[in-house]
Scaffold this motif. Structure first.
Motif, PDB file in Angstrom:
ATOM      1  N   MET A  65      38.051  30.302  33.945  1.00 44.61           N
ATOM      2  CA  MET A  65      37.479  30.565  35.517  1.00 44.61           C
ATOM      3  C   MET A  65      36.399  29.912  35.720  1.00 44.61           C
ATOM      4  O   MET A  65      36.204  29.492  36.901  1.00 44.61           O
ATOM      5  N   ARG A  66      35.528  29.596  34.711  1.00 47.56           N
ATOM      6  CA  ARG A  66      34.379  28.604  35.041  1.00 47.56           C
ATOM      7  C   ARG A  66      34.498  27.087  35.488  1.00 47.56           C
ATOM      8  O   ARG A  66      34.205  26.907  36.397  1.00 47.56           O
ATOM      9  N   TYR A  67      35.668  26.825  34.779  1.00 48.51           N
ATOM     10  CA  TYR A  67      36.150  25.463  35.423  1.00 48.51           C
ATOM     11  C   TYR A  67      36.826  25.540  36.734  1.00 48.51           C
ATOM     12  O   TYR A  67      36.673  24.525  37.466  1.00 48.51           O
ATOM     13  N   LEU A  68      37.777  26.630  37.148  1.00 51.17           N
ATOM     14  CA  LEU A  68      38.323  26.637  38.211  1.00 51.17           C
ATOM     15  C   LEU A  68      37.431  26.833  39.414  1.00 51.17           C
ATOM     16  O   LEU A  68      37.533  26.499  40.481  1.00 51.17           O
TER      17      LEU A  68
ATOM     18  N   CYS B 139      34.363  36.756  37.706  1.00 49.68           N
ATOM     19  CA  CYS B 139      34.628  35.882  38.900  1.00 49.68           C
ATOM     20  C   CYS B 139      33.697  36.115  39.809  1.00 49.68           C
ATOM     21  O   CYS B 139      33.421  34.938  40.430  1.00 49.68           O
ATOM     22  N   LEU B 140      33.687  37.092  40.495  1.00 49.27           N
ATOM     23  CA  LEU B 140      32.281  37.319  41.459  1.00 49.27           C
ATOM     24  C   LEU B 140      31.296  36.799  41.040  1.00 49.27           C
ATOM     25  O   LEU B 140      30.537  36.025  42.085  1.00 49.27           O
ATOM     26  N   ALA B 141      30.948  37.004  40.012  1.00 47.06           N
ATOM     27  CA  ALA B 141      29.318  36.105  39.406  1.00 47.06           C
ATOM     28  C   ALA B 141      29.270  34.856  39.310  1.00 47.06           C
ATOM     29  O   ALA B 141      28.335  34.294  39.242  1.00 47.06           O
ATOM     30  N   GLN B 142      30.494  34.255  39.324  1.00 45.29           N
ATOM     31  CA  GLN B 142      30.531  32.712  39.389  1.00 45.29           C
ATOM     32  C   GLN B 142      30.284  32.248  40.862  1.00 45.29           C
ATOM     33  O   GLN B 142      30.059  30.776  40.815  1.00 45.29           O
TER      34      GLN B 142
ATOM     35  N   LYS C 123      26.650  45.055  35.041  1.00 44.45           N
ATOM     36  CA  LYS C 123      25.960  43.870  34.482  1.00 44.45           C
ATOM     37  C   LYS C 123      26.228  42.640  35.300  1.00 44.45           C
ATOM     38  O   LYS C 123      25.205  41.783  35.611  1.00 44.45           O
ATOM     39  N   TYR C 124      27.366  42.590  35.699  1.00 44.11           N
ATOM     40  CA  TYR C 124      27.866  41.063  36.415  1.00 44.11           C
ATOM     41  C   TYR C 124      27.240  41.602  37.807  1.00 44.11           C
ATOM     42  O   TYR C 124      26.819  40.218  38.508  1.00 44.11           O
ATOM     43  N   PHE C 125      27.205  42.583  38.293  1.00 44.99           N
ATOM     44  CA  PHE C 125      26.695  42.892  39.579  1.00 44.99           C
ATOM     45  C   PHE C 125      25.172  42.610  39.826  1.00 44.99           C
ATOM     46  O   PHE C 125      24.497  42.059  40.575  1.00 44.99           O
ATOM     47  N   THR C 126      24.536  43.074  38.625  1.00 50.80           N
ATOM     48  CA  THR C 126      23.121  42.712  38.347  1.00 50.80           C
ATOM     49  C   THR C 126      22.834  41.241  38.281  1.00 50.80           C
ATOM     50  O   THR C 126      21.880  40.574  38.866  1.00 50.80           O
TER      51      THR C 126
ATOM     52  N   VAL D 210      22.638  39.747  41.774  1.00 46.93           N
ATOM     53  CA  VAL D 210      21.362  39.860  42.320  1.00 46.93           C
ATOM     54  C   VAL D 210      20.215  39.051  41.823  1.00 46.93           C
ATOM     55  O   VAL D 210      19.626  38.558  42.583  1.00 46.93           O
ATOM     56  N   ILE D 211      20.296  38.992  40.491  1.00 50.68           N
ATOM     57  CA  ILE D 211      19.190  38.066  39.925  1.00 50.68           C
ATOM     58  C   ILE D 211      19.565  36.556  40.270  1.00 50.68           C
ATOM     59  O   ILE D 211      18.526  36.088  40.834  1.00 50.68           O
ATOM     60  N   GLN D 212      20.592  36.127  40.378  1.00 51.48           N
ATOM     61  CA  GLN D 212      20.771  34.687  40.895  1.00 51.48           C
ATOM     62  C   GLN D 212      20.738  34.590  42.284  1.00 51.48           C
ATOM     63  O   GLN D 212      20.029  33.326  42.811  1.00 51.48           O
ATOM     64  N   THR D 213      20.929  35.508  43.033  1.00 51.19           N
ATOM     65  CA  THR D 213      20.883  35.411  44.398  1.00 51.19           C
ATOM     66  C   THR D 213      19.329  35.374  44.959  1.00 51.19           C
ATOM     67  O   THR D 213      18.676  34.710  45.813  1.00 51.19           O
ATOM     68  N   LYS D 214      18.459  36.266  44.154  1.00 51.04           N
ATOM     69  CA  LYS D 214      16.942  36.501  44.652  1.00 51.04           C
ATOM     70  C   LYS D 214      16.157  35.234  44.298  1.00 51.04           C
ATOM     71  O   LYS D 214      15.386  34.758  45.146  1.00 51.04           O
TER      72      LYS D 214
END
Length: 565
Positions: free
Chosen positions: A402-405, A441-444, A473-476, A479-483
């Motif tokens: 998934m990271r690659y795609l 996948c959402l977190a990517q 954890k992935y939803f968190t 948040v961390i990456q978007t902030k």
């Protein structure tokens, strides 16, 4: 092509390569030319000499040379096949190996002689396949081109005879403008089609008489147990299927059965290539069998897997087959034990993404057609298939794929579309592993303000999954990456989402108190108008809660309906 070539067929092979240089110059030699006579003699005299290891390459190049230079190559090759049949001693009216087996029981023939007959028959059937392939190319390229040239010459002669050629030319041009596409070539096309469909495989034709023997070998591998004979018969069968759609339809199931059941990896690999050629030739006939091609990506043989991957990549990148959810099987190849297969699979997705990016610059076609071929539209299906419990794929492998795609998702509109589609996929999941995979996948994805609103608007799709620690954890992480790079107004939205997710996680969506109505109130916090609507909604909740859960309509739509009343 003299006596030295008799002792060393490899010398004759390179001679054929040199002669084929003349093909580009349009040179045609008479049927009785010494070149064709010597090639026929070399093949006939060396047919039963198994010590000549380069006989098969010589047969292949000789047939190509004959069809490229002979004035009537079909006549030369028909004579060649007849001579080879006589030299082999095979009786096409009987079952050759069965007859030999019966004779072996009665007369005590040696096993070596039976093997000799099998190998000679393999050479003969291989030559039949080569001739069939070149005959098809000859008809559809050389003959078709010659027929068009003759038609053009007749047209020019008509113009010269006419008193007012300009008037005739204008009239003819206007008539030709009315004929577009294949209708202008109907006579030539229909003639060649009739030759391929009807005449070439008739019993009286040079190919038709070999069809029963080829089918016998393919149908009964237990009797015809020689691997070389099995391989040659399968290839010949596939090449004959290229000629006629009727014959292809009749024997397609047999070819797929060979692909699935043959214990020989070489035969399975060759059959994959043959089916890819048939897909190009008769796409409507072969398309229902495409799933069997994808299945070979999990074959135990590395050679078969690589052959399948190369064939499917060629078909997909050239728009010869529709890209469907089975493309997840190609994605799995990125974790193949073979580095060559894994690298080729990554290269395929790189080319697919690049092809899509190039297609966005084309304005000739409607936008929805371009989007239908986009990689980002395939990703939800790929994720769902790889997350299925039946797929024995580890979490680390799934995440690596998934990271690659997701690295090819660059545009904001693609990201927004993916966020919404992945949120809706939560409704079809059954296992916690599937929830976690979707959240990963959402977190990517990189999140803009519009993407965050998509997450908020579709919260009812995943709110009952937030009690899971891995999901939260992935939803968190989102948040961390978007902030980190968010603007002040976006940070407010992120903090609001963070508080809502934390509340749902602590409370647990499975709790009976976490009804869709109360969660909707949390989603509308921060606006006085929304609060008043929420208060009205709480009053109406006892009457409407059942309908909201049944129809799964978003809270915002319910509010609008009630305000309108």
């Amino acid at each position: 092509l003299g006596s030295r070539a008799q002792r060393s067929p490899l010398l004759a092979v390179f001679t054929c390569y040199a002669l084929q240089r003349l093909i580009q110059k349009g040179i045609r030699l008479p049927t009785s030319h010494v070149i064709f006579t010597r090639l026929t003699e070399l093949l006939v005299t060396g047919l039963t000499d198994l010590s000549l290891s380069h006989w098969q390459p010589l047969a292949e190049q000789a047939v190509i040379t004959i069809y490229g230079l002979a004035d009537q190559p079909d006549v030369v090759c028909e004579h060649l096949l007849q001579q080879l049949l006589t030299a082999s001693g095979v009786d096409l009216c009987l079952n050759p190996i069965a007859t030999s087996s019966q004779a072996q029981e009665g007369a005590g023939l040696e096993e070596a002689e039976l093997e000799l007959q099998s190998l000679v028959l393999a050479r003969l059937l291989g030559c039949v396949g080569n001739v069939a392939q070149q005959q098809l190319v000859y008809l559809e390229v050389t003959v078709s081109k010659e027929l068009k040239r003759q038609k053009q010459d007749e047209h020019e002669k008509t113009l010269k005879k006419d008193v007012n050629p300009k008037k005739v030319e204008t009239t003819v041009s206007e008539e030709e403008l009315m004929l577009t596409g294949a209708t202008a070539d109907d006579p030539e096309t229909e003639l060649i089609k009739r030759l391929c469909e009807v005449e070439l495989l008739e019993e009286t034709n040079m190919f038709g008489k070999f069809v029963p023997v080829i089918l016998n070998v393919c149908h009964d591998p237990s009797l015809f147990c020689c691997p070389t004979l099995q391989t040659a018969a399968t290839l010949s069968l596939a090449k004959l299927m290229l000629i006629s759609s009727r014959f292809c339809e009749q024997q397609l199931q047999l070819l797929v059965t060979i692909l699935e059941k043959s214990p020989l990896s070489a035969i399975r690999a060759n059959t994959i290539v043959c089916l890819a050629d048939l897909m190009v030739r008769f796409p409507n006939l072969v398309e229902p069998w495409t799933i069997h091609l994808y299945n070979r990506l999990r074959d135990e043989s590395e050679m078969v897997r690589k052959s399948t991957l190369v064939s499917l990549s060629h078909l997909i990148l050239n728009d010869m087959i529709k890209v469907k959810g089975q493309i997840s099987e190609i994605a799995l190849c990125m974790e193949d034990p073979s580095n060559n297969i894994a690298d080729f699979s990554r290269l395929f997705f790189h080319e697919l993404a690049k092809k899509v990016m190039q297609s966005h610059h084309i304005t000739l076609y409607p936008t929805h057609i371009l989007q239908g071929n986009s990689l980002y539209n395939l990703l939800p299906d790929v994720i769902s298939r790889l997350s299925e419990p039946d797929n024995s794929i580890s979490t680390s492998s799934f995440q690596s794929i998934m990271r690659y795609l997701f690295s090819f998702i660059k545009k904001d509109r693609q990201t927004e579309s993916l966020v919404e589609k992945l949120c809706h996929r939560f409704r079809t999941t059954r296992l916690e592993k599937q929830w976690v995979d979707l959240c990963f996948c959402l977190a990517q994805l990189p999140y803009t303000e519009r993407c965050l609103h998509k997450l908020q608007d579709n919260m009812n799709c995943y709110q009952d999954k937030l009690h899971n620690d891995d999901v939260y954890k992935y939803f968190t992480n989102i948040v961390i990456q978007t902030k980190k790079f968010a603007k002040p107004e976006v940070k407010l939205l992120v903090e609001e989402l963070e508080q809502q997710w934390k509340t749902l996680h602590d409370r647990g969506a499975t709790d009976s108190s976490s009804s869709p109505g109360s969660i909707a109130v949390q989603q509308t916090r921060g606006s006085t108008v929304k609060k008043s609507v929420a208060r009205r909604r709480r009053k109406l909740q006892p009457l409407k809660e059942h309908n909201l859960a049944e129809h799964d309509i978003s809270p915002s739509i319910q509010h609008k309906k009630r305000i309108s009343h």
